[in-house]
Enzyme design. Structure first.
Site, PDB file in Angstrom:
ATOM      1  N   GLY A   1      15.456  -6.639   3.815  1.00  8.80           N
ATOM      2  CA  GLY A   1      14.099  -6.260   3.408  1.00  8.80           C
ATOM      3  C   GLY A   1      13.808  -4.772   3.476  1.00  8.80           C
ATOM      4  N   GLY A   2      14.710  -3.998   4.097  1.00 12.36           N
ATOM      5  CA  GLY A   2      14.547  -2.538   4.102  1.00 12.36           C
ATOM      6  C   GLY A   2      13.302  -2.058   4.815  1.00 12.36           C
TER       7      GLY A   2
ATOM      8  N   GLY B   1      27.259   1.159   4.266  1.00 13.36           N
ATOM      9  CA  GLY B   1      28.279   1.317   3.228  1.00 13.36           C
ATOM     10  C   GLY B   1      28.484   2.751   2.795  1.00 13.36           C
TER      11      GLY B   1
ATOM     12  N   GLY C   1      -1.546  14.729   7.366  1.00 12.63           N
ATOM     13  CA  GLY C   1      -1.347  14.272   5.992  1.00 12.63           C
ATOM     14  C   GLY C   1      -2.303  13.153   5.623  1.00 12.63           C
TER      15      GLY C   1
ATOM     16  N   ILE D   1       0.049   6.701   3.771  1.00 17.90           N
ATOM     17  CA  ILE D   1       0.433   6.262   5.113  1.00 17.90           C
ATOM     18  C   ILE D   1      -0.609   6.712   6.135  1.00 17.90           C
ATOM     19  CG2 ILE D   1       2.129   6.568   6.975  1.00 17.90           C
ATOM     20  CD1 ILE D   1       4.313   6.521   4.902  1.00 17.90           C
TER      21      ILE D   1
ATOM     22  N   ALA E   1       2.543  12.038   8.759  1.00 20.39           N
ATOM     23  CA  ALA E   1       2.590  11.287   7.490  1.00 20.39           C
ATOM     24  C   ALA E   1       2.594  12.282   6.345  1.00 20.39           C
ATOM     25  CB  ALA E   1       1.401  10.347   7.406  1.00 20.39           C
ATOM     26  N   THR E   2       3.642  13.106   6.327  1.00 24.32           N
ATOM     27  CA  THR E   2       3.710  14.205   5.355  1.00 24.32           C
ATOM     28  C   THR E   2       4.712  13.921   4.242  1.00 24.32           C
ATOM     29  OG1 THR E   2       5.242  15.252   6.888  1.00 24.32           O
ATOM     30  CG2 THR E   2       2.976  16.028   6.943  1.00 24.32           C
TER      31      THR E   2
ATOM     32  N   ALA F   1       7.439   0.377  -3.532  1.00 30.29           N
ATOM     33  CA  ALA F   1       8.311  -0.802  -3.479  1.00 30.29           C
ATOM     34  C   ALA F   1       8.395  -1.487  -4.844  1.00 30.29           C
ATOM     35  CB  ALA F   1       7.789  -1.779  -2.430  1.00 30.29           C
TER      36      ALA F   1
ATOM     37  N   HIS G   1     -17.612 -16.455 -12.966  1.00 31.04           N
ATOM     38  CA  HIS G   1     -18.707 -15.979 -12.126  1.00 31.04           C
ATOM     39  C   HIS G   1     -18.846 -16.895 -10.913  1.00 31.04           C
ATOM     40  CE1 HIS G   1     -22.509 -14.181 -11.036  1.00 31.04           C
ATOM     41  NE2 HIS G   1     -23.025 -15.403 -10.932  1.00 31.04           N
TER      42      HIS G   1
END
Ligand code: NAI
Length: 462
Positions: free
Chosen positions: A39-40, A115, A176, A180, A266-267, A317, A441
């Site tokens: 899932g990274g 890898g 930042g 994020i 968070a830059t 993503a 609605h």
């Protein structure tokens, strides 16, 4: 040693989706992943855990601010931080486990380890070397810091550390005001932290439609986030369990500092390509450290392709996922394609902000004749009933042809609402097409229709 049609390096959204699509199209596929779980970044330390914390803290916000109004009388919940983190880990576990199941279902081999590519057609994992007709690099990205700031993931953290803090900080400085910083800043603000966001530019969320960004900043300020704009952080000094952030105003060079229990850096993020052996292989890179690719995701080396955060473009993503599908299709002999004009972007704060296509600033710069249709959620019955009437829908359309060029939504469920505009744009629709489509609605989606109506004869409820 095993032999495959395709080896994908990296099991984030780009890599795992690419592998599943390739397997569905009949390619014998393996994925190399060195993390303990699939899932990274997105599933393990990004999109999913942050959304769990945003969900939990939004529920807290509702209990604190809106329950009593609705006649729900209960003690205001207190926060069991360990349990909240356990809930977050459980959400992550369910999702990463889900990918493992999908790999088995699609007969994809997981080559466990990190890898590298010793030569075209070969991928080395640990002591073993595997053969592959095609190699797709989907190695993602890692947080990038700024000078004079040392990350320890305890007091000075990236998004990864911010998702696992030992305790809720009393004071937090966020460096930042990008996605994020604002998502995680919101989480801790709702948990009671005093949050100050220091941003280099004069506006939050660079690249966002300026009117939306201004409105967004107002709403976040009302929620208690503090903003210091136009200020460049010079460094962070850690002393024990505290850190002092110093910044310089870009206007007059004056310096200020603030001491906090936690500093979130968070830059931005940078491609993660270390250890792949790309230099030795002769893969050309951009001057920003991204893997250079052509229109068909091919690198400068035959048989080696790259997608996602490791290549130029938006670091999202879903952009990586679409590239994963496209390259799998190309390698299976089909025509894979990504329409980069229609990639939505979402900030999962409350309210959410969602955008697709051109901003007003971009259209001005292009000198294109355009018109603006806007509708405030104050005119939406469902939003009013649900205490979610902040924000608006803004649709930009070509002045002559009425074709939709972009949409920017700040409001309830904006991240879901944006997709009807995405579909419309994919079909080259005019605003009138949206305006003439019956919308149920009462739904938030009526806000999108009303903004489209505003581009014609006028919105009904405004
Ligand atoms: P960002 O690139 O969105 O924002 C970084 C901000 O830091 C910028 O506004 C920049 O001006 C500011 N900055 C840089 N140096 C500074 C300094 N010395 N002092 C003060 N401010 C400074 O990066 P962010 O938020 O870290 O996100 C990284 C990537 O991850 C982005 O591409 C983002 O789109 C993606 N992401 C997307 C999410 C989503 O779609 N919901 C969620 C989280 C991340």
């Amino acid at each position: 040693m095993a032999s495959y049609d395709l080896i994908v390096i990296g099991a984030g959204p780009g890599g795992y989706v690419c592998a599943i699509k390739a397997a569905q199209l009949g390619l014998k596929t393996a994925v190399v992943e060195g993390r303990e779980t699939l899932g990274g970044t997105c599933l393990n330390v990004g999109c999913i855990p942050s959304k769990a914390l945003l969900h939990a803290t939004h529920a807290l916000h509702e209990a604190e601010h809106n329950f009593a109004k609705m006649g729900l009388k209960a003690e205001t919940p207190t926060v069991d931080w360990d349990q909240m983190l356990a809930y977050k880990r459980d959400s992550v576990g369910q999702n990463t486990g889900g990918i493992e199941f999908l790999f088995k279902k699609n007969k994809i081999d997981w080559l466990k380890g990190w890898g590298s590519i010793p030569e075209a057609g070969k991928v080395k994992v640990g002591d073993e070397t595997h053969e592959a007709k095609h190699i797709v690099i989907a190695s993602g990205s890692v947080p990038s810091s700024i000078p004079n700031v040392e990350i320890d993931e305890k007091v000075v953290v990236t998004s990864t550390g911010a998702l696992e803090l030992g305790r809720i900080p009393e004071k937090m400085v966020v460096i930042g005001a990008g996605v994020i910083g604002l998502e995680l800043g919101s989480v801790y603000r709702r948990l009671g932290s005093e949050v100050t966001v220091v941003e280099y530019l004069d506006a939050i969320t660079p690249g966002m439609d300026a009117e939306v960004a201004r409105n967004f900043q107002k709403i976040l300020t009302k929620q208690g986030l503090k903003f210091v704009l136009g200020s460049a952080v010079q460094g962070v000094a850690v002393e024990g369990e505290k850190a002092t952030v110093t910044w310089k105003s870009r206007k007059d060079d004056s310096e200020e500092s603030l001491t906090a229990d936690c500093v979130l850096v968070a830059t931005g993020r940078k491609p993660y390509v270390e250890g792949l052996g790309l230099e030795e292989l002769g893969v050309e890179m951009t001057d920003r450290g991204q893997i250079k690719i052509d229109d068909h995701f091919k690198t400068s080396v035959d048989g080696v392709y790259a997608i996602g955060d490791a290549v130029p473009g938006l670091m999202l993503a879903h952009k990586a996922e679409d590239e994963g599908v496209a390259i799998a299709e190309i390698l299976a002999g089909q025509k894979g394609h990504v329409n980069y004009e229609v990639i939505p972007g979402v900030v999962y704060t409350h309210p959410e902000v969602a955008t697709v296509g051109k901003t007003e600033e971009q259209l001005k710069e292009e000198g294109r004749g355009y018109k603006v249709g806007k509708f405030p959620f104050l005119g939406n019955a469902r939003a009013k009933a649900n205490f979610s009437a902040e924000g608006f829908v803004k649709i930009l359309a070509d002045k002559k042809t009425d074709r939709i060029l972009g949409a920017h939504i700040i409001g309830p469920m904006a991240g879901d609402l944006i997709h009807e505009v995405c579909v419309a744009m994919e079909f080259g629709a005019a605003a009138e097409d949206l305006a003439r489509t019956c919308h149920a609605h009462p739904t938030y989606s009526e806000g999108v229709r009303e903004a489209a109506l505003a581009l014609g004869d006028g919105a009904i409820h405004a």
